[in-house]
Scaffold this motif. Structure first.
Motif, short mmCIF file in Angstrom:
data_model
loop_
_atom_site.label_atom_id
_atom_site.label_comp_id
_atom_site.label_asym_id
_atom_site.label_seq_id
_atom_site.Cartn_x
_atom_site.Cartn_y
_atom_site.Cartn_z
N TRP A 107 1.00 -1.23 0.08
CA TRP A 107 -0.22 -0.12 -0.05
C TRP A 107 0.76 1.35 0.06
O TRP A 107 1.76 1.55 0.68
CB TRP A 107 -0.80 -0.06 1.39
CG TRP A 107 -1.76 -1.11 1.48
CD1 TRP A 107 -1.62 -2.23 1.91
CD2 TRP A 107 -3.04 -1.45 0.53
NE1 TRP A 107 -2.66 -3.37 1.98
CE2 TRP A 107 -3.76 -2.74 1.08
CE3 TRP A 107 -3.76 -0.74 -0.48
CZ2 TRP A 107 -4.71 -3.32 0.23
CZ3 TRP A 107 -4.87 -1.12 -0.93
CH2 TRP A 107 -5.30 -2.29 -0.60
N ASP A 108 0.43 2.23 -0.67
CA ASP A 108 1.25 3.50 -0.89
C ASP A 108 0.78 4.40 0.09
O ASP A 108 1.42 5.30 0.50
CB ASP A 108 1.04 4.12 -2.27
CG ASP A 108 1.58 3.27 -3.36
OD1 ASP A 108 2.43 2.47 -3.17
OD2 ASP A 108 1.01 3.46 -4.45
N SER A 109 -0.66 4.46 0.62
CA SER A 109 -1.02 5.63 1.68
C SER A 109 -2.31 5.10 2.44
O SER A 109 -2.82 4.13 2.04
CB SER A 109 -1.49 6.78 0.62
OG SER A 109 -2.69 6.39 -0.01
N GLU A 111 -5.05 6.55 2.36
CA GLU A 111 -6.07 6.88 1.54
C GLU A 111 -6.47 5.74 0.58
O GLU A 111 -7.58 5.28 0.24
CB GLU A 111 -5.99 8.12 0.88
CG GLU A 111 -6.10 9.49 1.77
CD GLU A 111 -4.76 9.72 2.42
OE1 GLU A 111 -4.84 10.36 3.53
OE2 GLU A 111 -3.75 8.89 2.04
N GLN A 112 -5.44 5.21 -0.16
CA GLN A 112 -5.51 4.21 -0.94
C GLN A 112 -5.95 2.83 -0.24
O GLN A 112 -6.72 2.11 -0.89
CB GLN A 112 -4.09 3.87 -1.39
CG GLN A 112 -4.19 2.85 -2.65
CD GLN A 112 -2.61 2.40 -2.90
OE1 GLN A 112 -1.93 1.79 -2.08
NE2 GLN A 112 -2.16 2.44 -4.49
N CYS A 115 -9.93 3.44 0.78
CA CYS A 115 -10.68 3.29 -0.65
C CYS A 115 -11.05 1.56 -0.89
O CYS A 115 -12.02 1.23 -1.11
CB CYS A 115 -10.10 3.84 -1.79
SG CYS A 115 -10.84 3.83 -3.24
N ALA A 116 -9.86 0.96 -0.94
CA ALA A 116 -9.85 -0.46 -1.23
C ALA A 116 -10.70 -1.30 -0.46
O ALA A 116 -11.58 -2.25 -0.73
CB ALA A 116 -8.37 -0.90 -1.48
N ARG A 326 -6.58 -2.21 -5.14
CA ARG A 326 -5.48 -1.25 -4.83
C ARG A 326 -5.34 -0.55 -6.23
O ARG A 326 -5.32 0.71 -6.24
CB ARG A 326 -4.08 -1.73 -4.60
CG ARG A 326 -3.13 -0.90 -4.53
CD ARG A 326 -1.81 -1.64 -4.22
NE ARG A 326 -1.39 -1.98 -5.67
CZ ARG A 326 -0.14 -2.76 -5.77
NH1 ARG A 326 0.96 -2.92 -4.91
NH2 ARG A 326 0.03 -3.27 -6.98
N ASP A 327 -5.39 -1.27 -7.58
CA ASP A 327 -5.29 -0.61 -8.73
C ASP A 327 -6.56 0.49 -8.99
O ASP A 327 -6.36 1.49 -9.51
CB ASP A 327 -5.16 -1.42 -9.81
CG ASP A 327 -3.76 -2.50 -9.64
OD1 ASP A 327 -2.82 -1.96 -8.94
OD2 ASP A 327 -3.74 -3.43 -10.48
N CYS A 329 -7.86 2.27 -6.76
CA CYS A 329 -7.90 3.21 -5.79
C CYS A 329 -6.44 3.99 -5.97
O CYS A 329 -6.12 4.89 -5.02
CB CYS A 329 -7.96 2.63 -4.20
SG CYS A 329 -9.51 1.87 -4.02
N THR A 330 -5.74 3.54 -7.02
CA THR A 330 -4.27 4.33 -7.01
C THR A 330 -4.52 5.57 -8.15
O THR A 330 -5.27 5.30 -9.16
CB THR A 330 -3.58 3.46 -7.98
OG1 THR A 330 -3.16 2.38 -6.89
CG2 THR A 330 -2.13 4.27 -7.95
#
Length: 332
Positions: A107-109, A111-112, A115-116, A326-327, A329-330
């Motif tokens: 995960w990057d963040s 928020e991401q 969302c997922a 994840r994709d 929500c990116t």
């Protein structure tokens, strides 16, 4: 009318194995009193008492009063405990596929991940939970796993050969073995003693646990590796949920405090405890993009496949769903 009188009337003992035969729902959490997780449950208890007119209530058992998470999750799945807030590590003892949420550097963040979890993965995991006697109530929050050490570090070469506490699950062990660490799987309750005796000289924990648990006083150098994002999850026994009337179910859903409120509280507490750690003489180090890339490179696609194979069950399908979420929500 305030909610407080309802709480006093609500917290009575449940002398039955399920909530269907009593008005009080027992809810367990490993979090101690005064933490965002307990406050979240207490507010929900107040809401439920008011909405139901005191007919259905929550009794909160903090600080692992009803047993270790690995025990209470099994009790909940069997219907012997009504509900609880659990870490992914604990849930994985009953639903191994949940480990697909916590592969390193996935995960990057925040928020991401939010969302997922909220917009794409509820059905995927609720189906798995129900197969094991559990119902997804709400995704919640633990935060990022970070590295702490007795001495400052900067790159992976600094931890090669280090004997350190690792989380007791495959994703943690596999990542740190790739870094050359001599990992010692330990429950949180064992970490302080292991540091004091020299059994380990570092480890990984979420920031709040690290500071609030006094670990930072023993091993003072915190590095924000953010190598694993960990949600937590509130689950209820399907036996308990199915025995509730439609009205009781609706009241329970209405009473639940929003997940985002808890996330905001936990994330604010992370900043607070980080600052408190520095004020107490500890250090907190952050990575630039190049440093983070060096740590992330230790986890490869091959290791992801190794983790999927080790976890078994429906892990490949679940991992594919998590990757698609994840994709989606990116940000582009």
């Amino acid at each position: 009318m305030t909610k407080t009188p309802f709480i006093a009337a609500a917290l009575v003992s449940l002398i039955a194995t399920g909530a269907a035969q009593a008005d009080t729902l027992k809810v367990s959490t490993a979090a101690p009193n005064g933490t965002p997780w307990v406050t979240h449950l207490e507010k929900t208890a107040a809401n439920l008492a008011e909405i139901s007119g005191g007919k259905t209530t929550l009794e909160v058992f903090p600080a692992g009063q009803l047993g270790a998470e690995t025990d209470t999750i099994k009790q909940t799945a069997r219907g012997r405990l009504d509900a609880g807030i659990f870490s992914v590590t604990a849930v994985a003892t009953v639903v191994p596929e949940i480990s697909m949420l916590v592969t390193p550097f996935f995960w990057d963040s925040f928020e991401q991940a939010d969302c997922a979890l909220d917009d794409h993965l509820v059905e995927t995991f609720d189906t798995l939970f129900k197969e094991r006697g559990l119902r997804l109530v709400q995704w919640q929050e633990l935060g990022w796993q970070n590295l702490f050490t007795n001495e400052p570090i900067s790159g992976p070469a600094d931890v090669a050969g280090l004997k350190m506490r690792v989380g007791p699950s495959d994703n943690h062990d596999m990542y740190w073995r790739a870094a050359g660490v001599s990992g010692v799987p330990l429950a949180f309750s064992e970490v302080a003693t292991a540091l004091q005796t020299g059994l380990v000289k570092g480890g990984e924990l979420p920031t709040i646990s690290y500071v609030a648990g006094g670990i930072g006083e023993i091993s003072p150098h915190l590095t924000n590796t953010r190598h694993i994002y960990q949600p937590s999850v509130m689950l209820m026994s399907t036996k308990v949920w199915d025995a509730m009337s439609e009205e009781e179910q609706a009241q329970f859903n209405e009473a639940m405090e929003p997940a985002q409120a808890l996330r905001i509280a936990v994330r604010g507490a992370i900043d607070f405890f980080s600052a408190k750690h520095v004020e107490s003489g500890g250090t907190v180090a952050d990575f630039d993009d190049a440093q983070r890339a060096e740590w992330a490179a230790l986890w490869t696609d091959e290791k992801t496949q190794e983790l999927i194979a080790a976890t078994g069950g429906d892990s490949q399908r679940v991992y594919d769903a998590v990757l698609a979420a994840r994709d989606a929500c990116t940000a582009n």
